[in-house]
Motif scaffolding. Structure first.
Motif, mmCIF file in Angstrom:
data_model
loop_
_atom_site.group_PDB
_atom_site.id
_atom_site.type_symbol
_atom_site.label_atom_id
_atom_site.label_comp_id
_atom_site.label_asym_id
_atom_site.label_seq_id
_atom_site.Cartn_x
_atom_site.Cartn_y
_atom_site.Cartn_z
ATOM 1 N N LEU A 1 6.319 14.335 4.238
ATOM 2 C CA LEU A 1 5.502 14.346 3.021
ATOM 3 C C LEU A 1 6.350 14.561 1.773
ATOM 4 O O LEU A 1 6.079 13.968 0.717
ATOM 5 N N VAL A 2 7.365 15.412 1.865
ATOM 6 C CA VAL A 2 8.260 15.630 0.719
ATOM 7 C C VAL A 2 8.993 14.338 0.371
ATOM 8 O O VAL A 2 9.077 13.948 -0.802
ATOM 9 N N LEU A 3 9.523 13.664 1.386
ATOM 10 C CA LEU A 3 10.230 12.405 1.128
ATOM 11 C C LEU A 3 9.275 11.349 0.574
ATOM 12 O O LEU A 3 9.636 10.594 -0.338
ATOM 13 N N GLY A 4 8.067 11.297 1.130
ATOM 14 C CA GLY A 4 7.089 10.342 0.613
ATOM 15 C C GLY A 4 6.725 10.626 -0.836
ATOM 16 O O GLY A 4 6.570 9.699 -1.645
ATOM 17 N N THR A 5 6.593 11.890 -1.182
ATOM 18 C CA THR A 5 6.279 12.274 -2.564
ATOM 19 C C THR A 5 7.415 11.915 -3.512
ATOM 20 O O THR A 5 7.184 11.373 -4.606
ATOM 21 N N LEU A 6 8.651 12.230 -3.109
ATOM 22 C CA LEU A 6 9.805 11.876 -3.946
ATOM 23 C C LEU A 6 9.903 10.369 -4.129
ATOM 24 O O LEU A 6 10.214 9.883 -5.227
ATOM 25 N N ALA A 7 9.651 9.629 -3.056
ATOM 26 C CA ALA A 7 9.709 8.169 -3.142
ATOM 27 C C ALA A 7 8.654 7.634 -4.109
ATOM 28 O O ALA A 7 8.926 6.751 -4.927
ATOM 29 N N THR A 8 7.455 8.181 -4.033
ATOM 30 C CA THR A 8 6.347 7.683 -4.854
ATOM 31 C C THR A 8 6.483 8.089 -6.316
ATOM 32 O O THR A 8 6.241 7.275 -7.226
ATOM 33 N N LEU A 9 6.892 9.324 -6.559
ATOM 34 C CA LEU A 9 6.906 9.840 -7.926
ATOM 35 C C LEU A 9 8.244 9.643 -8.637
ATOM 36 O O LEU A 9 8.281 9.587 -9.878
ATOM 37 N N VAL A 10 9.337 9.579 -7.893
ATOM 38 C CA VAL A 10 10.659 9.484 -8.531
ATOM 39 C C VAL A 10 11.287 8.116 -8.289
ATOM 40 O O VAL A 10 11.456 7.314 -9.209
ATOM 41 N N GLY B 1 9.830 4.408 9.580
ATOM 42 C CA GLY B 1 9.153 5.384 8.743
ATOM 43 C C GLY B 1 9.856 5.675 7.434
ATOM 44 O O GLY B 1 9.405 6.531 6.674
ATOM 45 N N GLY B 2 10.966 4.982 7.168
ATOM 46 C CA GLY B 2 11.667 5.178 5.902
ATOM 47 C C GLY B 2 12.713 6.269 5.934
ATOM 48 O O GLY B 2 13.205 6.685 4.882
ATOM 49 N N GLY B 3 13.082 6.765 7.110
ATOM 50 C CA GLY B 3 14.097 7.803 7.212
ATOM 51 C C GLY B 3 15.427 7.359 6.636
ATOM 52 O O GLY B 3 15.827 6.200 6.800
ATOM 53 N N ALA C 1 0.846 -1.202 0.000
ATOM 54 C CA ALA C 1 0.000 0.000 0.000
ATOM 55 C C ALA C 1 0.877 1.245 0.000
ATOM 56 O O ALA C 1 1.057 1.891 1.035
ATOM 57 N N PRO C 2 1.455 1.606 -1.144
ATOM 58 C CA PRO C 2 2.362 2.757 -1.198
ATOM 59 C C PRO C 2 1.747 4.053 -0.666
ATOM 60 O O PRO C 2 2.460 4.889 -0.101
ATOM 61 N N TRP C 3 0.438 4.210 -0.831
ATOM 62 C CA TRP C 3 -0.214 5.426 -0.355
ATOM 63 C C TRP C 3 -0.106 5.585 1.151
ATOM 64 O O TRP C 3 -0.161 6.703 1.676
ATOM 65 N N ALA C 4 0.064 4.447 1.860
ATOM 66 C CA ALA C 4 0.136 4.492 3.320
ATOM 67 C C ALA C 4 1.426 5.155 3.820
ATOM 68 O O ALA C 4 1.535 5.490 5.006
ATOM 69 N N LEU C 5 2.398 5.337 2.901
ATOM 70 C CA LEU C 5 3.615 6.063 3.299
ATOM 71 C C LEU C 5 3.281 7.455 3.822
ATOM 72 O O LEU C 5 3.950 7.967 4.725
ATOM 73 N N PHE C 6 2.261 8.054 3.247
ATOM 74 C CA PHE C 6 1.909 9.426 3.624
ATOM 75 C C PHE C 6 1.246 9.492 5.006
ATOM 76 O O PHE C 6 1.036 10.572 5.543
ATOM 77 N N ILE C 7 0.939 8.332 5.556
ATOM 78 C CA ILE C 7 0.470 8.259 6.942
ATOM 79 C C ILE C 7 1.609 7.805 7.849
ATOM 80 O O ILE C 7 1.855 8.378 8.912
ATOM 81 N N LEU C 8 2.310 6.755 7.402
ATOM 82 C CA LEU C 8 3.382 6.173 8.208
ATOM 83 C C LEU C 8 4.521 7.149 8.463
ATOM 84 O O LEU C 8 4.982 7.302 9.606
ATOM 85 N N PHE D 1 3.847 10.171 10.884
ATOM 86 C CA PHE D 1 3.664 9.643 12.239
ATOM 87 C C PHE D 1 5.001 9.239 12.856
ATOM 88 O O PHE D 1 5.325 9.621 13.986
ATOM 89 N N CYS D 2 5.802 8.460 12.123
ATOM 90 C CA CYS D 2 7.088 7.978 12.651
ATOM 91 C C CYS D 2 8.079 9.121 12.852
ATOM 92 O O CYS D 2 8.784 9.173 13.869
ATOM 93 N N PHE D 3 8.174 10.032 11.899
ATOM 94 C CA PHE D 3 9.108 11.144 12.017
ATOM 95 C C PHE D 3 8.780 12.005 13.239
ATOM 96 O O PHE D 3 9.674 12.394 14.008
ATOM 97 N N LEU D 4 7.493 12.296 13.422
ATOM 98 C CA LEU D 4 7.096 13.128 14.560
ATOM 99 C C LEU D 4 7.306 12.407 15.881
ATOM 100 O O LEU D 4 7.780 13.007 16.857
ATOM 101 N N LEU D 5 6.986 11.119 15.930
ATOM 102 C CA LEU D 5 7.171 10.362 17.172
ATOM 103 C C LEU D 5 8.654 10.241 17.516
ATOM 104 O O LEU D 5 9.052 10.398 18.680
ATOM 105 N N ALA D 6 9.494 9.976 16.506
ATOM 106 C CA ALA D 6 10.939 9.857 16.744
ATOM 107 C C ALA D 6 11.510 11.180 17.255
ATOM 108 O O ALA D 6 12.373 11.192 18.152
ATOM 109 N N TRP D 7 11.061 12.293 16.680
ATOM 110 C CA TRP D 7 11.518 13.613 17.138
ATOM 111 C C TRP D 7 11.030 13.905 18.551
ATOM 112 O O TRP D 7 11.783 14.387 19.393
#
Length: 455
Positions: free
Chosen positions: A294-303, A138-140, A67-74, A77-83
């Protein structure tokens, strides 16, 4: 039953130790024991952490598969929780961890234990592991090697603190430095790399004062890791046996580019951290971290999904498959990923992402030059050395690390050439290393946090 057996073994060892008449020898043994204990613990924790990190990275890969679209949720969430975990429980657990270790070594002393405790402690270990694992899930674009070094130094320091008053004293600085070397050795399975790292990056005192402690600790930590997962190479055995004699010219080119890009990435991260530090309100930080995800998720999905993760798969793919040549934009993505991930303020290392960035540069240039398999592999390894050198300014550590990761001793001169060339090229961008800048910032922050003195 087990308690009785333990007491008998303990008493037997004590009796044997008491029979030794050489007091200097007994003192040496007592001083060595804490290093050995901490080394075993470092090896165990490094292996467990590596396994957990691999599992964490697989979370985002599974999401991408189903479910690639779920990256924009995962990812947000993970980046904010880790921070948030770092911000709430241990602010100095953020980032790589190596600058914190260097700062701790520089300021450690009888009157600065409270400051060092903010950089190296059990709390740091827990928060470092938790934050980096969440970030990896979260894919960091982060690694685990720098965090392992801060974890190991914290562990060595804690073992030193737990020694009874009558135990022969061990210099705090030596214990922390040895812990860092053992941590790197256990993380990469590179004992020589750990030793060279301690000499080149960490030590300010004469190496002979504690060389035995470093040698033995690195060996024990590495053997402990190998006892659990067996002998292994971080990468494997890339084919380099048929490299051209003229490849040296191409190595110089990839080293210059990789070294400069490594320094540029470092400056971008430092600039991003400085800009983010000016944000006064929590909601501004939340918005920034969410936007990064969201920027990283967009780059991952589109590029390309190569923008995510530590990048180890990029190294393995280019070195050990027939698809050796990456698209031109992959090095750009492998700079953007760590820059955005690192500036979130969560925990995560820069070693593996730097190696992956360098590998992508070597792969792209080799494709443009239409090089053979062996020459391409050598260019990839040289790019790895060059980019890591551009970030750390530790050329010999970079060369030895890549050498030990691949067991390709026949190309040691090629890798040293790449290391030295990239070190000179990186100076054109910045005279100091990424770690040097961050170390100074940590020390300045510790001084700022001091309560004002009363007259």
């Amino acid at each position: 039953m087990s308690g009785s057996l333990f007491q008998k073994i303990r008493q037997h060892l004590k009796n044997a130790f008491d029979r030794v008449n050489n007091q200097a020898y007994k003192r040496t043994i007592l001083q060595a024991i804490p290093f050995w204990i901490a080394s075993v613990l470092t090896g165990l924790i490094a292996v467990a952490y590596a396994e957990l990190f691999g599992l964490a990275e697989s979370v985002s890969k599974i999401i991408i598969s189903y479910a690639p679209w779920a990256l924009f949720i995962l990812m947000p969430f993970c980046f904010l929780l880790a921070w948030w975990i770092v911000l709430r429980y241990a602010p100095n657990a953020k980032g790589s961890g190596i600058p914190q270790v260097i700062a701790a070594i520089e300021i450690t002393g009888a009157k600065t234990e409270d400051k060092v405790d903010r950089l190296l402690s059990v709390k740091i270990i827990i928060v470092k592991i938790a934050s980096s694992l969440i970030m990896a899930a979260g894919g960091g674009a982060i690694g685990r090697e720098g965090p392992t070094i801060q974890i190991a130094s914290s562990l060595f320091r804690k073992v030193n603190e737990l020694l009874p008053p009558w135990w022969p004293k061990i210099a705090r600085k030596n214990m922390i430095t040895t812990g860092a070397a053992a941590g790197l050795a256990a993380a990469f399975n590179t004992p020589l790399g750990g030793i060279v790292f301690a000499i080149e990056e960490l030590t300010k005192t004469h190496f002979s004062y504690f060389k035995t402690a470093i040698f033995s600790s690195v060996i024990i930590a590495g053997l402990t890791a190998q006892a659990i997962i067996g002998p292994y190479l971080y990468l494997g055995y890339p084919k380099v046996s048929e490299a051209s004699k003229l490849i040296f010219l191409a190595i110089v080119l990839v080293a210059v580019l990789a070294g400069m890009l490594g320094a540029i990435m470092s400056k971008l991260i430092l600039w991003g951290m400085k800009w983010k530090a000016k944000l006064k309100f929590t909601h501004q930080h939340v918005l920034y971290i969410g936007a990064v995800a969201l920027v990283l998720g967009t780059l991952a999905t589109l590029v390309s999904y190569d923008v995510l993760g530590s990048g180890k798969e990029i190294m393995q793919h280019t070195l050990f498959t027939d698809s050796k040549y990456l698209p031109w934009y992959t090095p750009v993505l492998r700079v953007i990923g760590p820059v955005l991930s690192f500036t979130t303020g969560a925990a995560g290392g820069i070693f593996a992402p730097s190696l992956a960035s360098g590998a992508s540069i070597g792969s792209v240039l080799s494709g443009w030059m239409e090089l053979s398999e062996s020459n391409t592999n050598l260019m990839i390894l040289s790019g790895m050395v060059g980019f890591l050198t551009g970030v750390t300014r530790s050329p010999f550590t970079s060369a030895i690390l890549v050498l030990e990761m691949t067991d390709r001793h026949g190309v040691i001169f090629h890798l040293i050439l790449a290391a030295m060339t990239s070190s000179v090229a990186a100076i054109l961008i910045d005279k100091h290393s990424f770690y040097h800048h961050l170390k100074n910032q940590y020390i300045a922050d510790l001084q700022t946090d001091d309560p004002p003195t009363r007259s």
